[in-house]
Design a protein around this motif. Sequence first.
Motif, PDB file in Angstrom:
ATOM      1  N   LYS A 195      -2.612  -9.244  -4.897  1.00  0.00           N
ATOM      2  CA  LYS A 195      -2.349 -10.611  -5.347  1.00  0.00           C
ATOM      3  C   LYS A 195      -1.022 -10.705  -6.110  1.00  0.00           C
ATOM      4  O   LYS A 195      -0.896 -11.402  -7.109  1.00  0.00           O
ATOM      5  CB  LYS A 195      -3.503 -11.147  -6.205  1.00  0.00           C
ATOM      6  N   GLU A 196      -0.042  -9.962  -5.640  1.00  0.00           N
ATOM      7  CA  GLU A 196       1.299 -10.046  -6.207  1.00  0.00           C
ATOM      8  C   GLU A 196       2.019 -11.250  -5.606  1.00  0.00           C
ATOM      9  O   GLU A 196       1.903 -11.505  -4.409  1.00  0.00           O
ATOM     10  CB  GLU A 196       2.085  -8.804  -5.784  1.00  0.00           C
ATOM     11  N   GLN A 197       2.804 -11.932  -6.437  1.00  0.00           N
ATOM     12  CA  GLN A 197       3.620 -13.025  -5.900  1.00  0.00           C
ATOM     13  C   GLN A 197       5.090 -12.608  -5.904  1.00  0.00           C
ATOM     14  O   GLN A 197       5.519 -11.887  -6.797  1.00  0.00           O
ATOM     15  CB  GLN A 197       3.456 -14.275  -6.774  1.00  0.00           C
ATOM     16  N   TYR A 250       0.569 -14.789  -1.736  1.00  0.00           N
ATOM     17  CA  TYR A 250       0.562 -13.416  -2.218  1.00  0.00           C
ATOM     18  C   TYR A 250       1.152 -12.437  -1.208  1.00  0.00           C
ATOM     19  O   TYR A 250       1.005 -12.592   0.002  1.00  0.00           O
ATOM     20  CB  TYR A 250      -0.869 -13.003  -2.592  1.00  0.00           C
ATOM     21  N   GLU A 251       1.829 -11.429  -1.745  1.00  0.00           N
ATOM     22  CA  GLU A 251       2.379 -10.358  -0.918  1.00  0.00           C
ATOM     23  C   GLU A 251       1.235  -9.459  -0.418  1.00  0.00           C
ATOM     24  O   GLU A 251       0.165  -9.429  -1.022  1.00  0.00           O
ATOM     25  CB  GLU A 251       3.357  -9.511  -1.760  1.00  0.00           C
ATOM     26  N   PRO A 252       1.489  -8.710   0.671  1.00  0.00           N
ATOM     27  CA  PRO A 252       0.461  -7.751   1.123  1.00  0.00           C
ATOM     28  C   PRO A 252       0.179  -6.721   0.018  1.00  0.00           C
ATOM     29  O   PRO A 252       1.073  -6.396  -0.766  1.00  0.00           O
ATOM     30  CB  PRO A 252       1.111  -7.066   2.335  1.00  0.00           C
ATOM     31  N   ALA A 253      -1.050  -6.224  -0.033  1.00  0.00           N
ATOM     32  CA  ALA A 253      -1.406  -5.220  -1.043  1.00  0.00           C
ATOM     33  C   ALA A 253      -0.560  -3.960  -0.865  1.00  0.00           C
ATOM     34  O   ALA A 253      -0.210  -3.591   0.255  1.00  0.00           O
ATOM     35  CB  ALA A 253      -2.890  -4.878  -0.921  1.00  0.00           C
ATOM     36  N   ARG A 254      -0.203  -3.343  -2.001  1.00  0.00           N
ATOM     37  CA  ARG A 254       0.557  -2.083  -1.951  1.00  0.00           C
ATOM     38  C   ARG A 254      -0.199  -1.022  -2.746  1.00  0.00           C
ATOM     39  O   ARG A 254      -0.739  -1.309  -3.813  1.00  0.00           O
ATOM     40  CB  ARG A 254       1.931  -2.255  -2.601  1.00  0.00           C
ATOM     41  N   TYR A 255      -0.201   0.177  -2.224  1.00  0.00           N
ATOM     42  CA  TYR A 255      -0.888   1.284  -2.878  1.00  0.00           C
ATOM     43  C   TYR A 255       0.108   2.411  -3.055  1.00  0.00           C
ATOM     44  O   TYR A 255       0.798   2.780  -2.106  1.00  0.00           O
ATOM     45  CB  TYR A 255      -2.040   1.789  -2.008  1.00  0.00           C
ATOM     46  N   GLU A 262      10.188 -15.696  -6.070  1.00  0.00           N
ATOM     47  CA  GLU A 262      10.395 -17.087  -5.664  1.00  0.00           C
ATOM     48  C   GLU A 262       9.089 -17.873  -5.686  1.00  0.00           C
ATOM     49  O   GLU A 262       9.015 -18.972  -6.241  1.00  0.00           O
ATOM     50  CB  GLU A 262      11.016 -17.148  -4.263  1.00  0.00           C
ATOM     51  N   ASN A 263       8.041 -17.281  -5.107  1.00  0.00           N
ATOM     52  CA  ASN A 263       6.755 -17.981  -5.090  1.00  0.00           C
ATOM     53  C   ASN A 263       6.210 -18.191  -6.497  1.00  0.00           C
ATOM     54  O   ASN A 263       5.606 -19.222  -6.812  1.00  0.00           O
ATOM     55  CB  ASN A 263       5.736 -17.223  -4.228  1.00  0.00           C
ATOM     56  N   LEU A 264       6.445 -17.193  -7.356  1.00  0.00           N
ATOM     57  CA  LEU A 264       5.999 -17.297  -8.745  1.00  0.00           C
ATOM     58  C   LEU A 264       6.733 -18.453  -9.439  1.00  0.00           C
ATOM     59  O   LEU A 264       6.127 -19.297 -10.095  1.00  0.00           O
ATOM     60  CB  LEU A 264       6.280 -15.971  -9.472  1.00  0.00           C
ATOM     61  N   ALA A 265       8.065 -18.477  -9.232  1.00  0.00           N
ATOM     62  CA  ALA A 265       8.882 -19.517  -9.878  1.00  0.00           C
ATOM     63  C   ALA A 265       8.480 -20.913  -9.403  1.00  0.00           C
ATOM     64  O   ALA A 265       8.469 -21.866 -10.176  1.00  0.00           O
ATOM     65  CB  ALA A 265      10.362 -19.264  -9.585  1.00  0.00           C
TER      66      ALA A 265
END
Lengths: 292, 292
Positions: free
Chosen positions: A168-170, A182-187, A173-176
């Motif tokens: 659920k990272e933004q 949301y960006e794809p999940a990263r591990y 730009e989307n945050l602003a």
Amino acid sequence: MFYVIGLGLCDEKDITVRGLEAVKGCSRVYLEAYTSILMVQKERLEEFYGKQLILADRDMVETESDAILRDAEKDDVALLVVGDPFGATTHTDIILRARSLRIPTRVIHNASIMNAIGACGLQLYNFGQTVSLVFFTDTWKPDSFYDRIKENSDLGMHTLVLLDIKVKEQSEENLARGRKIYEPARYMSIPQAVSQLLEIEDSRKSGILDPDRTLAVAVSRVGGGDGNERIVAGSLAELKATPVDAFGQPLHSLVIVGKRLHHLEAEYAETFAVDAQSWREVARRVYECNFD
Amino acid sequence: MFYVIGLGLCDEKDITVRGLEAVKGCSRVYLEAYTSILMVQKERLEEFYGKQLILADRDMVETESDAILRDAEKDDVALLVVGDPFGATTHTDIILRARSLRIPTRVIHNASIMNAIGACGLQLYNFGQTVSLVFFTDTWKPDSFYDRIKENSDLGMHTLVLLDIKVKEQSEENLARGRKIYEPARYMSIPQAVSQLLEIEDSRKSGILDPDRTLAVAVSRVGGGDGNERIVAGSLAELKATPVDAFGQPLHSLVIVGKRLHHLEAEYAETFAVDAQSWREVARRVYECNFD
């Protein structure tokens, strides 16, 4: 009654019989979907439980606990949590809130990475404090974990390192713009974790993390059985050079082996070694394990 | 397949669904009855599983592993273990033995005291190494645990102290005469454990264990629900002076609280305090918790 129920580590069948009975008797069941990551889809859990689940993300558990707890003094309500309920602070918060509302609570425990890590063959008694390793950026490389590893290392203890995940990272730009996209999940992968550890060692230079002289064990999906669970042991350099695929699917964790390593621990972990001969050689020479 | 299956902490319903399915499919099921103590009788487990269980004591798991593993390359055989399979060294031994016989193995994890201790409100991340405290005799008072507690304490970390149990003990006379007659089981109580800790502090004088300035949390039967689970928090002096009955049924464990205590940990544990006001006062004054 308000239940907080640990789901264990892998899939729908890792819930305990007691936990399953509680779920089946609840009028509302929330599934917490942030402190860790499920290996199965919500729909598979719903089918297995015969219940609809309400997804509860971080915002909801933290800010809407009263909605979750609504009517729990007369109905049964459950919050399902991956691993054990006491892995993350948030669950003590909601239990405290339930108590202050005079709602009876019950915790149903399960395995979590904090004890299942024993699967790698290193004794739980010999672990020091656990640390988390977050994704570095060009400008943000928090390194307080290094002090904790050093404290453990100075005492000869093993360190469990939990690797970062981003869900659920933004984008900036989307945050602003306030867009909930949301960006794809990263591990974080094991080689990346090792790179970050060695990067901090390079700047701190305490000598606790050496590419060739420090042993480590990488684990993923502990308890997942063949085809899921992966345990890979080696020097930091060996793990860094191992292709990402060899470490299996996320989530990944890494154990930095402490100097009190017992030869029985080394022998067990050797069965997972990238190179058994080199593992034993370092265990003997650097860790002073006596295999005879 | 050779399964090693964790039973969790309390009774027959703490097994996972996956574990229960495995048990039901096994041709032989062994119940290990020594590394910890079951809270339920073997017969109750047998009724629940619909299976006869073969009791495996310490001797048997250590010396007759090949009998346990017999035919496991073609039949399913299980060894049931209280808590999680990786709490005691012996299980890595028998898994290694199975592997050397080319028998496929699978471990089914569960909660153990090593992670369920989080129920007392202290964060697992802040625990150092775990220690065991054995019954002192007039002539035998092993105190190496004190060095481990001091190492943790110097770093501000909490210490989980596992209290001794004596089962299948023989009197000196029965031992000398080779008579397999066993004394009743004995469990170390919390006040006795605190007495032993303070006795060693009196001789070592490092100042890490102070009757009035060191906080601790006693737990028993974690996860056992109302009427079973007991959590009692207080200074060492308070716990020592508390009647044994207040700590519930064995097994007991004790956490020595480290100086990194966070005010949220203190607040959660305060709900279990012998004297909440005194708990908070020590947390504020000695542990420098900021409750505001």
